[in-house]
Scaffold this motif. Structure first.
Motif, PDB file in Angstrom:
ATOM      1  N   VAL A   1       0.869  -1.173   0.000  1.00  0.00           N
ATOM      2  CA  VAL A   1       0.000   0.000   0.000  1.00  0.00           C
ATOM      3  C   VAL A   1       0.901   1.216   0.000  1.00  0.00           C
ATOM      4  CG1 VAL A   1      -1.798   1.273   1.227  1.00  0.00           C
ATOM      5  CG2 VAL A   1      -1.787  -1.218   1.293  1.00  0.00           C
ATOM      6  N   GLY A   2       0.622   2.159  -0.877  1.00  0.00           N
ATOM      7  CA  GLY A   2       1.455   3.349  -0.951  1.00  0.00           C
ATOM      8  C   GLY A   2       0.666   4.556  -1.406  1.00  0.00           C
ATOM      9  N   VAL A   3       1.345   5.679  -1.407  1.00  0.00           N
ATOM     10  CA  VAL A   3       0.746   6.931  -1.854  1.00  0.00           C
ATOM     11  C   VAL A   3       1.634   7.487  -2.950  1.00  0.00           C
ATOM     12  CG1 VAL A   3       0.072   9.273  -1.196  1.00  0.00           C
ATOM     13  CG2 VAL A   3      -0.243   7.393   0.416  1.00  0.00           C
ATOM     14  N   THR A   4       1.025   7.899  -4.047  1.00  0.00           N
ATOM     15  CA  THR A   4       1.765   8.493  -5.147  1.00  0.00           C
ATOM     16  C   THR A   4       1.173   9.846  -5.482  1.00  0.00           C
ATOM     17  OG1 THR A   4       2.580   8.136  -7.394  1.00  0.00           O
ATOM     18  CG2 THR A   4       0.351   7.360  -6.924  1.00  0.00           C
ATOM     19  N   MET A   5       1.973  10.690  -6.101  1.00  0.00           N
ATOM     20  CA  MET A   5       1.510  12.022  -6.481  1.00  0.00           C
ATOM     21  C   MET A   5       1.870  12.231  -7.948  1.00  0.00           C
ATOM     22  SD  MET A   5       2.245  15.785  -4.783  1.00  0.00           S
ATOM     23  CE  MET A   5       2.457  15.099  -3.198  1.00  0.00           C
TER      24      MET A   5
ATOM     25  N   GLU B   1       0.429  14.401 -10.022  1.00  0.00           N
ATOM     26  CA  GLU B   1       0.473  15.836 -10.277  1.00  0.00           C
ATOM     27  C   GLU B   1       0.583  16.560  -8.948  1.00  0.00           C
ATOM     28  OE1 GLU B   1      -3.699  17.446 -11.288  1.00  0.00           O
ATOM     29  OE2 GLU B   1      -3.703  15.389 -12.084  1.00  0.00           O
ATOM     30  N   PRO B   2       1.236  17.688  -8.916  1.00  0.00           N
ATOM     31  CA  PRO B   2       1.468  18.400  -7.649  1.00  0.00           C
ATOM     32  C   PRO B   2       0.171  18.648  -6.876  1.00  0.00           C
ATOM     33  CG  PRO B   2       2.704  19.430  -9.431  1.00  0.00           C
ATOM     34  CD  PRO B   2       1.814  18.396 -10.059  1.00  0.00           C
ATOM     35  N   GLY B   3       0.186  18.259  -5.607  1.00  0.00           N
ATOM     36  CA  GLY B   3      -0.940  18.507  -4.714  1.00  0.00           C
ATOM     37  C   GLY B   3      -2.058  17.484  -4.780  1.00  0.00           C
ATOM     38  N   VAL B   4      -1.943  16.481  -5.645  1.00  0.00           N
ATOM     39  CA  VAL B   4      -2.994  15.472  -5.774  1.00  0.00           C
ATOM     40  C   VAL B   4      -2.389  14.104  -5.459  1.00  0.00           C
ATOM     41  CG1 VAL B   4      -4.698  14.402  -7.303  1.00  0.00           C
ATOM     42  CG2 VAL B   4      -4.131  16.833  -7.565  1.00  0.00           C
ATOM     43  N   SER B   5      -2.697  13.602  -4.261  1.00  0.00           N
ATOM     44  CA  SER B   5      -2.190  12.295  -3.838  1.00  0.00           C
ATOM     45  C   SER B   5      -3.187  11.210  -4.209  1.00  0.00           C
ATOM     46  CB  SER B   5      -1.985  12.277  -2.321  1.00  0.00           C
ATOM     47  OG  SER B   5      -1.018  13.216  -1.954  1.00  0.00           O
ATOM     48  N   ARG B   6      -2.657  10.026  -4.475  1.00  0.00           N
ATOM     49  CA  ARG B   6      -3.507   8.892  -4.819  1.00  0.00           C
ATOM     50  C   ARG B   6      -3.009   7.660  -4.078  1.00  0.00           C
ATOM     51  NH1 ARG B   6      -2.713   6.938 -10.416  1.00  0.00           N
ATOM     52  NH2 ARG B   6      -2.415   4.852  -9.611  1.00  0.00           N
ATOM     53  N   LEU B   7      -3.937   6.911  -3.495  1.00  0.00           N
ATOM     54  CA  LEU B   7      -3.613   5.686  -2.787  1.00  0.00           C
ATOM     55  C   LEU B   7      -3.480   4.550  -3.801  1.00  0.00           C
ATOM     56  CD1 LEU B   7      -3.256   4.327  -0.004  1.00  0.00           C
ATOM     57  CD2 LEU B   7      -5.694   3.869  -0.031  1.00  0.00           C
ATOM     58  N   VAL B   8      -2.424   3.751  -3.646  1.00  0.00           N
ATOM     59  CA  VAL B   8      -2.185   2.611  -4.528  1.00  0.00           C
ATOM     60  C   VAL B   8      -2.075   1.369  -3.648  1.00  0.00           C
ATOM     61  CG1 VAL B   8      -0.608   1.586  -6.192  1.00  0.00           C
ATOM     62  CG2 VAL B   8      -0.922   4.060  -6.152  1.00  0.00           C
TER      63      VAL B   8
END
Length: 89
Positions: free
Chosen positions: A63-67, A69-76
């Motif tokens: 489980v991780g978090v990626t960005m 585009e600047p300021g928009v995080s997404r859970l993976v």
């Protein structure tokens, strides 16, 4: 880390949360760390936070978090066994 593992050998809890404990280790000791986690995971569920690729290979769930585009995080989230099965198709 040795102290925590010793305590869990003596009196295991249902789970253990480890936060970047492998970061200061060299590759040989990361291997030893992974072997110990793999052996102990028969009795204890490990949740670990890491950036180490060798340690990540040990996991069955990532489980991780990626960005993207600047300021928009997404859970993976990845089920490693399922990903290997899909890659084999």
């Amino acid at each position: 880390v040795a102290l925590v593992f010793s305590i869990f050998e003596l009196n295991p809890a249902p789970f253990c949360l480890l936060d970047e404990v492998d970061a200061p280790l060299d590759e040989a000791n990361v291997g030893r760390f992974c072997n110990t986690v793999k052996e102990m995971s028969e009795r204890v569920q490990f949740i670990f936070i890491t950036h180490n690729k060798t340690t990540m290979e040990l996991a069955t769930q990532l489980v991780g978090v990626t960005m993207n585009e600047p300021g928009v995080s997404r859970l993976v989230a990845v089920d490693v066994d399922e990903a290997v099965r899909l890659a084999a198709m």
